[in-house]
Design an enzyme around this catalytic site. Sequence first.
Site, short mmCIF file in Angstrom:
data_model
loop_
_atom_site.label_atom_id
_atom_site.label_comp_id
_atom_site.label_asym_id
_atom_site.label_seq_id
_atom_site.Cartn_x
_atom_site.Cartn_y
_atom_site.Cartn_z
N PRO A 188 0.81 -1.36 0.02
CA PRO A 188 0.04 -0.05 0.17
C PRO A 188 0.88 1.16 0.03
CG PRO A 188 -0.37 -1.28 1.98
CD PRO A 188 0.76 -1.93 1.39
N PRO A 189 0.40 2.44 -0.32
CA PRO A 189 1.02 3.83 -0.53
C PRO A 189 1.72 3.83 1.05
CG PRO A 189 -1.11 3.90 -1.29
CD PRO A 189 -1.27 2.66 -0.83
N GLY A 190 2.81 4.55 0.79
CA GLY A 190 3.40 5.24 2.12
C GLY A 190 3.96 4.03 3.07
N THR A 191 4.29 2.78 2.67
CA THR A 191 4.76 1.74 3.57
C THR A 191 6.24 2.02 2.98
OG1 THR A 191 4.17 0.15 1.61
CG2 THR A 191 2.95 0.30 3.63
N GLY A 192 6.90 2.66 2.58
CA GLY A 192 8.33 2.71 2.23
C GLY A 192 9.02 2.15 1.34
N THR A 194 9.56 3.68 -1.97
CA THR A 194 10.50 4.20 -2.65
C THR A 194 11.81 4.53 -1.49
OG1 THR A 194 8.86 5.39 -3.37
CG2 THR A 194 10.86 6.54 -3.51
N HIS A 408 -26.18 14.42 16.76
CA HIS A 408 -25.65 13.45 16.14
C HIS A 408 -24.63 12.60 16.55
CE1 HIS A 408 -24.93 11.73 11.97
NE2 HIS A 408 -23.65 11.60 12.48
N GLU A 409 -23.71 13.48 16.76
CA GLU A 409 -22.38 12.81 17.66
C GLU A 409 -22.58 12.15 18.85
OE1 GLU A 409 -20.14 12.45 15.63
OE2 GLU A 409 -20.60 14.04 14.40
N ASP A 488 -21.93 7.86 7.21
CA ASP A 488 -22.43 6.69 8.14
C ASP A 488 -23.41 5.87 7.34
OD1 ASP A 488 -21.27 8.15 10.10
OD2 ASP A 488 -22.98 9.25 10.80
P1 ADP Z 1 5.69 4.62 -0.74
O1 ADP Z 1 6.92 4.67 -1.69
O2 ADP Z 1 5.66 3.08 -0.42
O3 ADP Z 1 4.62 5.16 -1.22
P2 ADP Z 1 7.79 6.20 0.61
O4 ADP Z 1 8.76 5.38 0.46
O5 ADP Z 1 7.45 7.12 -0.24
O6 ADP Z 1 6.26 5.18 0.70
O7 ADP Z 1 7.31 6.78 2.11
C1 ADP Z 1 7.28 8.09 2.40
C2 ADP Z 1 7.86 8.41 3.70
O8 ADP Z 1 7.36 7.95 4.83
C3 ADP Z 1 9.31 8.31 3.49
O9 ADP Z 1 10.14 9.26 3.18
C4 ADP Z 1 9.79 8.09 5.19
O10 ADP Z 1 9.89 9.34 5.74
C5 ADP Z 1 8.19 7.59 5.57
N1 ADP Z 1 8.24 6.05 5.77
C6 ADP Z 1 7.47 5.22 5.10
N2 ADP Z 1 7.70 3.94 5.59
C7 ADP Z 1 8.79 3.79 6.52
C8 ADP Z 1 9.77 2.74 7.08
N3 ADP Z 1 9.32 1.36 7.07
N4 ADP Z 1 10.46 3.30 7.84
C9 ADP Z 1 10.81 4.75 7.82
N5 ADP Z 1 10.16 5.71 7.31
C10 ADP Z 1 9.26 5.41 6.64
ZN ZN Z 2 -22.15 10.17 11.94
MG MG Z 3 6.61 5.83 -3.42
#
Ligand code: ADP
Ligand code: ZN
Ligand code: MG
Length: 606
Positions: A188-192, A194, A408-409, A488
């Site tokens: 998934p995105p943001g898992t590191g 790159t 609501h909340e 919801d």
């Molecule tokens: P992806 O390419 O999977 O979408 P990125 O590598 O671009 O994610 O991650 C974005 C930023 O999030 C990185 O530059 C880092 O700062 C942080 N990050 C994400 N995963 C990790 C990890 N496993 N360890 C340390 N930092 C991480």
């Molecule tokens: Zn609600």
């Molecule tokens: Mg990336």
Amino acid sequence: MVGSPVLAQGNAPKEHQQALSYSDLLRKIEASEVNKVEIDPVRNVALVQLKGKPRDTAPLEVPLFLGDRNPELVALARTKNVELSVQPSTDGSAVTGFILNGLLIFVLIMALLMFLRRSGGSSGQAMSFGKSRARFQMEAKTGIMFDDVAGIEEAKEELQEVVTFLKKPERFTAVGAKIPKGVLLVGPPGTGKTLLARAIAGEAGVPFFSISGSEFVEMFVGVGASRVRDLFKKAKENAPCIIFIDEIDAVGRQRGAGIGGGNDEREQTLNQLLTEMDGFEGNTGIIIIAATNRPDVLDSALLRPGRFDRQVMVDLPTYKGRLGILEVHARNKKLEPEVSMEAIARRTPGFSGAELANMLNEAAILTARRRKDAISGLEIDDAIDRVTIGLTLTPLLDSKKKRLIAYHEIGHALLMTLLPHTNPLDKVTIIPRSGGIGGFAKPLLSGEDMRIDSRSEILDRITVSLGGRAAEEEVFGHDEVTDGAAGDVRSVASIARQMVTIYGMSDLGPIALESGGGEVFLGRDLMNQSSECSEEMATKIDRQIREIVFRCHAEARRLIKENRPLVDRLAEVLLDQETIEGDQFRQLVAEYADLPEKQELAAHNV
Ligand code: ADP
Ligand code: ZN
Ligand code: MG
């Protein structure tokens, strides 16, 4: 000396006897003393030949007002039969005028070109498509090490080998092993992903070439392909090195899967990529790393041996992983000693590495804004809310809308507290957040990574989700309910559907009626859609879903109705305080003396 009337009338008469004013000219024409009038629109004068003078005498110059459009003069000359002609002069001023005009047109065209280039990259590319500018980045040294990547230990271990391939290829070639060409990072995105690729280059000390799949896909057929060629050419010159292709799914989708035929440009680019990968021997020291979060849509040709034959999963971090990532990113930040990384890691299940990094950074920004020396638990709390829910906005002024949001909340929060199979309330607030969120009631997350939900937990979750709308209906009446509950209602519908069709939790029995999880991949799925169940079954599924939702909704209405005085009291406190923390909320519920059996329930949840 471009005949200004003042000059001609004021100074001229003494030296140039032939000078004549416009009204003199009209008078002379009237008196039939004029033989011929030549209008020169460039110098804005009329050249007048009087009668009785020899043909070769120089004509009189008469300054005009409006160039060649002197209606009186023209009309008068015509009635008096004076010869009239228009004769632009070709003297210096005309040439300058011409050059000036040309210059102006040139500048305009240039400005237009610049504008076209600026407006949208595509038209800019349209101008230079033949050249195919290099659009990849090259970093000689990434400066990222494996130490900077935390929480994805398995992936790191697998990729350690790639580092060795790059550093000591002899070790593998000596025994006749072929070095792999391509590694596909899936997650998934943001898992590191790159970050990991850059760390490999950093560890191996080789250059890092990177390009995003979307940059291959251009307006014109052939541009992507020539970019691929350029990239591999540059990489070969710099071997050993790493080529990183981000979002490879943008080019690597299954060919011929698009609606109405494939995208020619993309297919050509993909073909070029495949050709290039086949074209170099495994031991040239180039390793291609690609990243995607959609491996299911990739063309199978990409995954064949000799191409991206190694796949490495980069998943969302577990508790231990989150702890590791937090520690990496806390290295350069000042934290109060009482802040516990373990507690944060426990509270953030489902956060990706990027979200954790972002959260810590937000906390640091908040700390600076509050002029504190070190990040405290308070900033961490606020940063978590900020990352998960949105930025806080200024509270609403007292209004009907605010009251409605409060009820609501409270509806969500109260059911979260009363129902037995829910996570306890963390806090409820009516401070609006960016993204159109009027308020929220948030449960405490249980730090478990593997979530297994029982049927009663799922049903209670649906009931809690419907609690907001139920409170609106109960308090303001059926006609006053708002569209604020759209989110919801949507989540309820999807949970209920999953219960029936995926988890097999309805009267239809434990039968998987839909293959869960797969998003529709446009084209492939629409084209060979085989309906997974009969129409009759579809009707049954709908009936089951409706039954679940109606039952939960009735339960929510009942609980709100029976506790109406408590609901009013809680809403009053919420309107006053704008935020109620979980503990205070439970206290308020427990104080409600009329509800002994509910107190017991509430106590169960604490
Ligand atoms: P992806 O390419 O999977 O979408 P990125 O590598 O671009 O994610 O991650 C974005 C930023 O999030 C990185 O530059 C880092 O700062 C942080 N990050 C994400 N995963 C990790 C990890 N496993 N360890 C340390 N930092 C991480
Ligand atoms: Zn609600
Ligand atoms: Mg990336």
